[in-house]
Enzyme design. Structure first.
Site: not given
Ligand code: PGA
Length: 257
Positions: A11, A13, A215, A169, A175, A99, A97
């Site tokens: 992803n 983003k 992560s 998630e 993140g 976010e 997601h």
């Molecule tokens: P990350 O993001 O690996 O940077 O923690 C995962 C995601 O949001 O899909």
């Protein structure tokens, strides 16, 4: 892991401009044969989907949109319909997601509408669910995940649910550099699989891919892979470099291959 084909999805983003996005896609496509037992997926920003798809032409790397609207067309400024995504070669759509839920007002209801539309148009829906830190500390992890999965799949018939991937998630792991432990991920995945059996049937539950995100890095993938209900990863930060993304994919390949 089991016979379910594992997934390693990136992803991206809102990262990468066009040329770096193409370069990364090219590197992923080129390496895809080496990890033939793993389903690779990349998800660039909407405006680059077509260019990235073209760069990967001839490979079987999946192309995921980061969102999808439920209508065919109409007065929905800033949105993109499932037909439009199919037109430009998308195979998957990431839906719900955290976010999107956190910053853009995405709700369980809109996630469900988007998921249904995606599935009806033959896009594989990668539906994201996960608890906040407060929910985990309050002992509400299971409740939260079940609520989100149940809502996302409301009125999704079994024939379409076969095309669903659930991404667990936890918000506190996205993140932050702090991944869920393999045991925490396994518990959540097992809960989701059990729920899928209740919503549909055991056979469907046994074939649903449940992937983990938050992560995931080359150094922590090994413990996750060993979990029986772990079917792959949705990767943010570590998917932005070919080396780290492909290192994760190779670890998964080595485990299943
Ligand atoms: P990350 O993001 O690996 O940077 O923690 C995962 C995601 O949001 O899909």
């Amino acid at each position: 892991m089991s016979e379910r084909t594992p997934i390693v999805a990136g992803n991206w983003k809102m990262n990468k401009t066009l040329e770096p996005a193409r370069e990364l896609a090219g590197a992923v496509a080129e390496a895809s044969d080496e990890v033939g037992d793993v389903e690779l997926i990349v998800s660039p920003v909407g405006p680059y989907l077509r260019a990235v798809g073209r760069t990967m032409e001839g490979s079987d790397v999946g192309l995921a949109a980061q969102n999808v609207h439920w209508a065919e067309s109409g007065a929905y400024t800033g949105e993109v319909s499932p037909t439009m995504l199919r037109d430009i070669g998308c195979s998957h759509a990431i839906i719900g997601h955290s976010e999107r839920r956190q910053y853009f007002g995405e709700t369980d209801v809109s996630v469900n509408r988007r998921a249904r539309a995606a599935l009806e148009h033959d896009l594989t829906a990668i539906i994201c669910v996960g608890e906040s830190l407060a929910e985990r500390k309050g002992g509400d992890t299971e409740l939260k995940i079940k609520l989100q999965v149940r809502a996302a799949l409301s009125e999704v018939p079994r024939s379409l649910a076969r095309n669903v991937i659930i991404a667990y998630e936890p918000l506190w792991a996205i993140g932050t550099g702090e991944s869920a432990t393999p045991e925490q991920a396994q518990d959540a995945h097992a809960t989701i699989r059990q729920l899928m059996a209740g919503l549909y049937d055991q056979k469907l539950a046994d074939t649903t891919r449940i992937i983990y995100g938050g992560s995931v890095k080359p150094h922590n993938i090994d413990g996750l892979i060993e979990q029986p209900d772990f079917d792959g990863a949705l990767i943010g930060g570590a998917s932005l470099q070919a080396d780290s993304f492909l290192s994760i994919a190779r670890s998964v390949q080595d485990y299943v291959g």
